[in-house]
Design an enzyme around this catalytic site. Structure first.
Site, short mmCIF file in Angstrom:
data_model
loop_
_atom_site.label_atom_id
_atom_site.label_comp_id
_atom_site.label_asym_id
_atom_site.label_seq_id
_atom_site.Cartn_x
_atom_site.Cartn_y
_atom_site.Cartn_z
NE ARG A 6 -3.67 0.43 1.34
CZ ARG A 6 -4.10 1.53 0.65
NH1 ARG A 6 -3.97 1.89 -0.85
NH2 ARG A 6 -4.79 2.50 1.26
NE ARG A 62 1.07 1.51 -19.38
CZ ARG A 62 0.81 0.37 -18.55
NH1 ARG A 62 1.70 -0.37 -18.10
NH2 ARG A 62 -0.24 -0.24 -18.78
CB CYS A 73 -6.77 5.86 -12.48
SG CYS A 73 -5.14 5.76 -13.15
CD GLU A 76 -9.58 7.46 -2.22
OE1 GLU A 76 -10.11 8.23 -1.25
OE2 GLU A 76 -8.24 7.15 -2.16
NE ARG A 88 -6.08 7.11 1.23
CZ ARG A 88 -6.93 8.34 1.35
NH1 ARG A 88 -7.76 8.55 0.23
NH2 ARG A 88 -6.93 9.08 2.31
CE1 TYR A 106 -0.71 4.53 3.64
CE2 TYR A 106 0.81 3.40 4.93
CZ TYR A 106 -0.17 3.51 4.23
OH TYR A 106 -0.78 2.19 4.33
NE ARG A 114 -11.78 5.87 2.47
CZ ARG A 114 -12.43 5.93 1.49
NH1 ARG A 114 -12.33 6.32 0.17
NH2 ARG A 114 -13.75 5.81 1.50
#
Ligand code: DC
Length: 348
Positions: A6, A62, A73, A76, A88, A106, A114
Site C-alpha cells: 500500500r 508508465r 485508476c 474515491e 493512494r 506513506y 480514511r
C-alpha cells in the site's frame, strides 16, 4: 507469492505535473524500500480523492518503465474528514517475503487513514518529542516524520508566531492582562503545504522572520502565559486528530499528546548545545560568542523548566535519549525503530 503493497501521498493542488511527480516519487520509494525490481510488479490500482482530476496517476508508472503491469485508476468516494488531494495505490508484486514483511509507504503527510476505515479519527499513531532548546529536536523530528510518512509539527514555531504577533502589535508581553485580551483572537495561522509548515501572522507568511534571537527570547516569555498556552495547545491537538504526526516542543508528551503511544525526551548538556549553536552560526558566516550563547541556553532552560504552567519535563513514560555523543541520524534511526515496533504491536 503475490503480495500487496500500500502507499499514499498528497499534492498541494490539482495540477497534472504535481500529481505525476508525487506518484512517481511514491512508486520509486516503494520500489526502493521493498527492494523490488519492476518486473515483479503485476498490477497497480490507483485511486485519487475527488479533488484531483488533472492527470491519471497511472501515467507516472508508465513513465517509470512499468509497462507490463496492469494499471487502473479510479476516483474515491468522498468521506467527511478524510485527507484532501490524496493519491493512494496498491501494488501487487511477486515477492519472496511474507505479507507481514512488506513495507507500506506513506509520503507527504498521507498517513492519515480514511475516517470510515479507522472508525473514528484519521490518526492512529503519533510521536511526541520533547527536550530543551538546541538539542536537535526539529532535525530529528523532521527525519522521523519523513521516514514514517507522518506530518511534522513544529510547535515552537507556533509559539514564536504568537510572540511575533505581540511584537508587531505593540503588546507589552510583560503585562499579562494585555496578552490575555488578545490571546484568543490574535491573527495567527498555521498551514501545511507539501508537508512544510508555514506560519502566518496577520495573513503574512512569517516562517523565516520568527527565527531571530529576539523572537526566541520573547517566545520563551509569552509561553509562560496560560491564555496563550490554552489556545495553542488546542490548535496543536486539532492537527493531530486527523493525521499521524511527529510533534516536537516542551509539553508534547506531558500535555498536548499525553496519550501518545511513543514519547521521546531528548537531552544534551547545555555546553554541547551552546557549542553546536555557535558552530552552526559560524558555518552560516555569522559571529558567535560562545559564552553569551551558553548563557542564553541556560536562561532559556531555566524559564522553560521552571514556569508554572506546562513546564518542560520528561513524561514518566517517555524514552530518554541523551544526544551528547549521537548524531541526528543516529537518534532518528533509533526513534523510527521504536516507532515501527510499537506501530506493529498496536495495529496487530
Ligand atoms: O523550540 P523553539 O526554540 O522554537 O521554542 C521557542 C520557545 O517556545 C521556547 O523557549 C519554549 C516555547 N515552547 C513551549 O513553551 N512549548 C512548546 N510546545 C514549544 C515551544
Amino acid at each position: 507469492m503475490l503480495r500487496s503493497i500500500r502507499g499514499a501521498t498528497t499534492v498541494s493542488n490539482n495540477d497534472a505535473s504535481k500529481i505525476l511527480e508525487a506518484t512517481g516519487e511514491l512508486i520509486n520509494h516503494i520500489i526502493r524500500e521493498n527492494a523490488l525490481d519492476i518486473s515483479q510488479i503485476t498490477s497497480i490500482i490507483f485511486t485519487c480523492t475527488k479533488d484531483l482530476d488533472k492527470a491519471y496517476p497511472a501515467v507516472s508508472a508508465r513513465k517509470l518503465g512499468i509497462i507490463h503491469a496492469a494499471l487502473i485508476c479510479a476516483q474515491e468516494m468522498y468521506v467527511e474528514g478524510s485527507l484532501a488531494m490524496c493519491i493512494r495505490l496498491t501494488i501487487s508484486a511477486e515477492m519472496d517475503i511474507s505479507q507481514e514483511e512488506v513495507k507500506h509507504i506513506y509520503l507527504r503527510g498521507a498517513k492519515g487513514l480514511r475516517p470510515d476505515i479507522t472508525g473514528a479519527s484519521g490518526s492512529d499513531f503519533s510521536v511526541a518529542i520533547d527536550g530543551p532548546s538546541g538539542v536537535g529536536k526539529s532535525t530529528v523530528a523532521k527525519h522521523c516524520a519523513k521516514e514514517l510518512g507522518f506530518l511534522y509539527i513544529d510547535t515552537g514555531a507556533i509559539y514564536r508566531t504568537f510572540a511575533y504577533y505581540c511584537m508587531e502589535s505593540g503588546i507589552d508581553i510583560t503585562d499579562q492582562s494585555q496578552v490575555d485580551k488578545i490571546a484568543d483572537t490574535a491573527s495567527i495561522e498555521v498551514k501545511f503545504v507539501n508537508d512544510r509548515q508555514i506560519v502566518y501572522c496577520k495573513g503574512i507568511d512569517v516562517t523565516g522572520k520568527i527565527r531571530s534571537q529576539l523572537v526566541a527570547d520573547n517566545t520563551s516569555k509569552i509561553s509562560t502565559i496560560a491564555s496563550v498556552r490554552k489556545r495553542l495547545v488546542a490548535m496543536q491537538q486539532e492537527f493531530a486528530k486527523s493525521q499521524n504526526v511527529v510533534m516536537d516542543g516542551r509539553d508534547i508528551g506531558t500535555v498536548v499528546l499525553k496519550d501518545s503511544p511513543l514519547k521521546i525526551y531528548l537531552d544534551a548538556s547545555a555546553k554541547i548545545r551552546a557549542k553546536r549553536r555557535s558552530d552552526e552560526l559560524e558555518s552560516m558566516g555569522q559571529k558567535a560568542d560562545y559564552q553569551m550563547i551558553l548563557k542564553e541556553v541556560i536562561d532559556r532552560d531555566h524559564r522553560d523548566m521552571n514556569r508554572e504552567i506546562d513546564p518542560l519535563k520528561k513524561a514518566e513514560d517517555a524514552v530518554l535519549i541523551i544526544c551528547d555523543n549521537l548524531s541526528a541520524s543516529e537518534v532518528s534511526a533509533a526513534i523510527c525503530a521504536i516507532a515501527r515496533k510499537r506501530m506493529t504491536l498496536k495495529r496487530g
